[in-house]
Design a protein around this motif. Sequence first.
Motif, PDB file in Angstrom:
ATOM      1  N   VAL A   1      -2.440  16.264  -5.325  1.00 14.93           N
ATOM      2  CA  VAL A   1      -3.119  15.536  -4.015  1.00 14.93           C
ATOM      3  C   VAL A   1      -4.273  14.851  -4.514  1.00 14.93           C
ATOM      4  N   VAL A   2      -4.999  15.408  -5.588  1.00 18.19           N
ATOM      5  CA  VAL A   2      -6.401  14.531  -6.006  1.00 18.19           C
ATOM      6  C   VAL A   2      -5.686  13.122  -6.619  1.00 18.19           C
ATOM      7  N   ALA A   3      -4.613  13.009  -7.505  1.00 14.73           N
ATOM      8  CA  ALA A   3      -3.792  12.008  -8.112  1.00 14.73           C
ATOM      9  C   ALA A   3      -3.442  11.011  -7.099  1.00 14.73           C
ATOM     10  N   VAL A   4      -2.712  11.591  -5.997  1.00 11.49           N
ATOM     11  CA  VAL A   4      -2.371  10.832  -5.057  1.00 11.49           C
ATOM     12  C   VAL A   4      -3.360   9.937  -4.264  1.00 11.49           C
ATOM     13  N   PHE A   5      -4.652  10.795  -3.863  1.00  9.78           N
ATOM     14  CA  PHE A   5      -5.318  10.362  -3.148  1.00  9.78           C
ATOM     15  C   PHE A   5      -6.073   9.251  -3.996  1.00  9.78           C
TER      16      PHE A   5
ATOM     17  N   PRO B   1       0.719  -1.291  -0.077  1.00  8.44           N
ATOM     18  CA  PRO B   1      -0.011   0.016  -0.016  1.00  8.44           C
ATOM     19  C   PRO B   1       0.982   1.422   0.147  1.00  8.44           C
ATOM     20  N   ILE B   2       1.770   1.105   0.524  1.00  6.77           N
ATOM     21  CA  ILE B   2       2.696   2.321   0.698  1.00  6.77           C
ATOM     22  C   ILE B   2       3.256   3.021  -0.569  1.00  6.77           C
ATOM     23  N   VAL B   3       3.489   1.996  -1.486  1.00  3.91           N
ATOM     24  CA  VAL B   3       3.907   2.132  -2.813  1.00  3.91           C
ATOM     25  C   VAL B   3       2.841   2.805  -3.716  1.00  3.91           C
ATOM     26  N   HIS B   4       1.777   2.839  -3.473  1.00  5.70           N
ATOM     27  CA  HIS B   4       0.627   3.224  -4.571  1.00  5.70           C
ATOM     28  C   HIS B   4       0.782   4.775  -4.792  1.00  5.70           C
ATOM     29  N   PRO B   5       0.838   5.705  -3.588  1.00  8.96           N
ATOM     30  CA  PRO B   5       0.712   7.070  -3.740  1.00  8.96           C
ATOM     31  C   PRO B   5       1.916   7.329  -4.607  1.00  8.96           C
ATOM     32  N   VAL B   6       3.072   6.738  -4.459  1.00  6.38           N
ATOM     33  CA  VAL B   6       4.163   7.117  -5.154  1.00  6.38           C
ATOM     34  C   VAL B   6       4.207   6.760  -6.737  1.00  6.38           C
ATOM     35  N   VAL B   7       3.582   5.411  -6.809  1.00  4.79           N
ATOM     36  CA  VAL B   7       3.420   5.264  -8.359  1.00  4.79           C
ATOM     37  C   VAL B   7       2.345   6.185  -8.693  1.00  4.79           C
TER      38      VAL B   7
END
Length: 174
Positions: free
Chosen positions: A32-36, A3-9
């Motif tokens: 922020v929208v894209a990372v969320f 899960p921690i890698v998904h916002p980075v991707v």
Amino acid sequence: MQPIVHPVVGYLCYAGYVRASDGEAPQGELTVVAVFAAVLPDLIDQPLWLIGVTPVGRTVAHSLFGGALLVGAVGLLARRRGRTDIGVAFAIGYASHIAADIPWHVLAGDYHELGFLLWPVTGMPAYSGVKSLGTVGAVDITTLWLEAILFVAGAALWWNDGCPGVEVVRRYVG
């Protein structure tokens, strides 16, 4: 994918889109929208699994059916508000999550675990976790190695881009 890698991707994908279309690093609320959106499938599916509503933690929001409905709804709402850019950022982030969950199963030959893509039409077995990709010397190379590389590269790019989105979060949090 952890899960921690998904916002980075999600950030890497959105940053690539913005650079290709604008020639600049991403900024502000759209980041922020894209990372969320990149973490949203786990924020929906994991609690459903933990409270026993679904059999595994990758079903409703990881399915192409559920994802298409959610991305479509957000895109329609954003368009009605005259903010198609928000719909695009959301779609890129969300799609990055689904796309990032695919390669590990393909590389490991665990094709049956791709059932989440068409759930509930196809069954979804329990997630088997970290995949072994082979051995180099005495070191077992797993998907965690590749995820660590993605995480470091994405975090470095985000830092180099001036940590876009932090100012938005600070404004809303305090």
